[in-house]
Design a protein around this motif. Sequence first.
Motif, short mmCIF file in Angstrom:
data_model
loop_
_atom_site.label_atom_id
_atom_site.label_comp_id
_atom_site.label_asym_id
_atom_site.label_seq_id
_atom_site.Cartn_x
_atom_site.Cartn_y
_atom_site.Cartn_z
N ASP A 1 -7.93 -1.14 -14.26
CA ASP A 1 -6.74 -0.72 -13.36
C ASP A 1 -5.71 -2.02 -12.95
N GLN B 1 -5.98 -3.47 -10.27
CA GLN B 1 -6.56 -4.60 -9.62
C GLN B 1 -7.76 -5.01 -10.55
N ASP C 1 -11.00 -4.59 -11.80
CA ASP C 1 -12.06 -3.75 -11.77
C ASP C 1 -12.95 -3.61 -12.67
N ASN D 1 -15.64 -0.79 -13.88
CA ASN D 1 -14.80 0.13 -13.00
C ASN D 1 -15.80 1.33 -12.24
N ASN D 2 -15.45 2.58 -12.89
CA ASN D 2 -16.21 3.67 -12.45
C ASN D 2 -16.97 4.57 -13.80
N GLY E 1 -15.19 5.65 -6.42
CA GLY E 1 -14.26 4.46 -6.65
C GLY E 1 -15.02 3.35 -7.31
N PRO E 2 -13.98 2.31 -7.76
CA PRO E 2 -14.57 1.28 -8.53
C PRO E 2 -15.73 0.44 -7.85
N SER F 1 -14.04 -5.09 -6.81
CA SER F 1 -14.19 -4.06 -5.71
C SER F 1 -16.09 -3.99 -5.29
N GLU G 1 -13.11 0.06 -1.27
CA GLU G 1 -12.37 1.15 -1.56
C GLU G 1 -11.22 0.74 -2.43
N TYR G 2 -10.63 1.52 -3.37
CA TYR G 2 -9.85 1.15 -4.24
C TYR G 2 -8.26 0.67 -3.41
N GLY G 3 -7.81 -0.10 -3.83
CA GLY G 3 -6.62 -0.70 -3.21
C GLY G 3 -6.86 -2.06 -1.94
N THR H 1 -13.05 -6.83 0.26
CA THR H 1 -13.45 -6.90 -1.02
C THR H 1 -13.89 -8.39 -1.53
#
Length: 542
Positions: A209, A211, A213, A232-233, A255-256, A261, A286-288, A347
């Motif tokens: 993604d 960022q 991950d 990621n996930n 989330g990731p 993450s 958390e994503y972001g 993070t």
Amino acid sequence: MGSPSLCLSTCLLLLLLASIHSFTHANLPGTWELLVSNAGIASMHTAVTRFNTVILLDRTNIGPSRKILPHGHCRHDDNDRALKNDCYAHSVEFDISTNKIRPLTILTDTWCSSGQFLPDGTLLQTGGDLDGLKKIRKFVPCQSGKLCDWEELADVELATGRWYASNQILPDGSVIIVGGRASYSVEFYPTKGPAAALVQLPFLADVEDNQMDNLYPYVHLLPNGHLFIFANNKAILYDHASNAVLREYPPLDGGPRNYPSAGSSVMLALEGDYSTAVIVICGGAEYGAFLQKSIDTPAHGSCGRIVATDPESSWVIEDMPLGRIMGDMVMLPTGEVLIINGAQSGTQGFEMASNPCLYPLLYRPNEPVGLRFMTLTPGTIPRMYHATANLLPDGRILLAGSNPHYFYNFVRPFPTELRIEAFSPEYLSADRANLRPVIEISPATVRYGTAFDIVVSVPLSVVGIIEVNLGSAPFATHSFSQGQRLVKLKVTSAIPEPDGAEKYRIGCMAPPDPKIAPPGYYMAYAVNQGVPSVAQWIQLVS
């Protein structure tokens, strides 16, 4: 100014709360001890050798550490960002028996690199940043008192740059190197012919993604010989021999989970007929949070658990008592999992987390959902970004590192951490000492599928089934222990030895093939009623 009676009431309340807090801590399981007040370096990567030493490894391009190299071992590099003529150690050897530190020489940048032990006990170390991006290094461990050191291979290199990759030893004794930043491929050491030097794995690109991950993917060798790869996930079942994706697992909610993450993952102990493998993944940001550089965004505390060998399986979600990023999941000799280190907000990344998570957790996989987590005695040293956790042969957990800064920085609140400490789970408590077995006799080498005996002594004369469990020595970095596994052997009941003296003979059956336990050195623990012995090293060979 408040009245004297109000001040007195407030002080009494604070004392009461403090006593409750202290009482609560005093009744939580586990104890802590400081082993070394200054290891000289902050360990980003850590591995335990068969000679009961520990290799700690940071990175170059970081400036002065707090450990000087021996005379004549300086590294000169005009491209070094911090110190062109570097006479400081960036790797050290820690002797478990003496708590002594010996400096080691590393020449190329091992920042966010990967590693794995080879079948002969050599530590393979791959990749990094800058001049280390395609580098392959080896460390051949030696007995205490000898001067083994890093060797940087000049005649072979990685097929592509590997920064934030993961390594896993395979049944044939080779090592697969998976992923890395902008590296959507796998390769092998040693290479399997020119045509197989680099194998594309589009899955790693598909899950990236904005960022990333997908870095430091979780790679587990399943007992069917295939690989469970998670990034990621999402996860796939991967046939490394044919470069085929055999299955796509359902996505994991929450989330990731990978870098940046910052979750963690283990494969639970293999036992019984060894046909079932269960993967657990816990925590994450958390994503972001990484994109926004939000150090205060709370981490989540969800865990996913899946039977990776069941073609119809799906994730079962459970919650930890605390949200956690950058936690390390360590397989204990008993088959339980220790979750330790990390933070509760932010993070991974430099200056990207806050609220250190000082409470370890014990994950008990055989308990029902909702009863699997136990909170343990908290530590006092924050172990956040670039910290490690490793199982020692004596059953303690070694904690090292934590450097949330680009360079060494000893300014609070989260300074570069040079101390080494150990956490002792409840099974090492004084009130369980009379249950602790001692391995008196064990073989140095065992062949797959063969029977062998070990002899143990136990203080108590009442002895039932004593487990014999083999634990690998993984390469711990960035909240994932590469190559970690625990195999519970099939055993017979303990039979008293003719000469008595509280000694018992246990018949053991080695794993049937290297898919269950790849060739190499393992810590063999005898476990009596949940209390492990000090391990003896056993080499599994074909």
